[in-house]
Design an enzyme around this catalytic site. Structure first.
Site, PDB file in Angstrom:
ATOM      1  CB  SER A  84      -0.879  -0.006   1.255  1.00 54.97           C
ATOM      2  OG  SER A  84      -1.499   1.256   1.465  1.00 54.97           O
ATOM      3  CE1 TYR A 131      -4.035  -2.385   5.281  1.00 57.72           C
ATOM      4  CE2 TYR A 131      -3.250  -0.194   4.678  1.00 57.72           C
ATOM      5  CZ  TYR A 131      -3.716  -1.443   4.314  1.00 57.72           C
ATOM      6  OH  TYR A 131      -3.882  -1.753   2.983  1.00 57.72           O
ATOM      7  CE  LYS A 139      -1.342  -3.966   3.371  1.00 60.54           C
ATOM      8  NZ  LYS A 139      -1.390  -5.170   2.531  1.00 60.54           N
TER       9      LYS A 139
END
Length: 273
Positions: A140, A153, A157
């Site tokens: 991402s 998150y 990532k």
């Protein structure tokens, strides 16, 4: 030429779109997801179509033994494993101070360790093949530039991107390519989790939301050319790299991006369905 592919996260979102597209292009595809009933139904619906061969496989990417079984079955069935697409992902939206401790495990186990297991175990098979293989890991833009509000998150990532870039250098001499794909926000069920959450305002700060078809096109281009990294859209990728190069810049631009994201998030909330 038909390739043998294993796609994680293929019950929904990017994973499903990509797996179905490659099936329809005539490739042999393992639809891997822990949502076993859903991938069975997807493959059953595809069975009547002309194209490649589709196999549903119940795979929890957190389980290294499950990975070994999936890869062994794939090679036993088709004699090789040409491409692994690590697309399965997890997101729990919460402010860091409110996040349950279980979310730490889930982000790192699914997003990071799942990709690491898949890359490592697929690579061990691919190095035994004369033609090698290719592994594409979906990270991402949050793996390039820190996103406050999606801190766990972001951590997972960053791990995916860092691991992929390092693994690519180690595996290249063995004819195994590794590409990391870093998209901005994409219209998937994961985006739906963020629409009504103030913590996720930065997700909506881009010019628009990407479609799964756009990400799939980027993945196919990566399959053809085997670059080290792909970011999309490109201008957001450069902004992410700039803020990563000089982290204090994040504190300057984040308030502006958050305000823009809040406006666009409010517009998104008004969309039907």
């Amino acid at each position: 030429m038909s390739s043998v592919m294993l796609v994680t996260g293929s019950a929904s979102g990017i994973g499903r779109y990509v797996a179905e597209a490659y099936y329809r292009a005539g490739h042999r595809v393992v639809f891997a997801d822990r949502a076993a009933a859903q991938v069975r139904d997807i493959c059953a619906a595809l069975a009547a179509e002309a194209g490649g061969e589709a196999v549903p496989w119940a795979l929890d990417v957190r389980d290294e033994q499950a990975w070994e079984a999936a890869i062994t079955d794939t090679v036993s069935r088709w004699g090789q494993l040409d491409l692994v697409l690590n697309i399965a992902g997890y997101l729990h939206v919460d402010a860091l101070l409110s996040a349950p401790l279980a979310a730490v495990h889930d982000h790192l186990d699914i997003n990071a360790k799942g990709v690491i297991f898949g890359t490592l175990l697929a690579a061990r098979q691919m190095v035994r093949q004369p033609h090698g293989g290719h592994i594409i890991n979906v990270a991402s833009l949050a793996g390039i530039a820190a996103v406050p509000g999606l801190t766990l998150y972001t951590a997972s990532k960053f791990a995916v991107r860092g691991f992929s870039l390092a693994a690519a250098q180690e595996l290249a001499p063995h004819k195994v390519a590794v590409t990391v794909v870093c998209p901005d926000a994409v219209q998937t069920p994961m985006l739906d989790l963020q629409v009504h959450r103030a913590e996720a305002a930065l997700t909506f700060s881009g010019g628009r939301i990407l479609s799964v078809a756009e990400v799939a096109a980027a993945i196919e281009e990566a399959r053809q050319h085997r670059p080290l990294e792909v970011t999309l859209p490109r201008h957001r990728g450069w902004l992410a790299k700039l803020t990563s190069l000089y982290p204090p810049l994040t504190t300057w631009v984040a308030p502006y991006l958050r305000q823009r994201g809040q406006r666009r998030q409010a517009t998104w909330q008004q969309k039907p369905g």
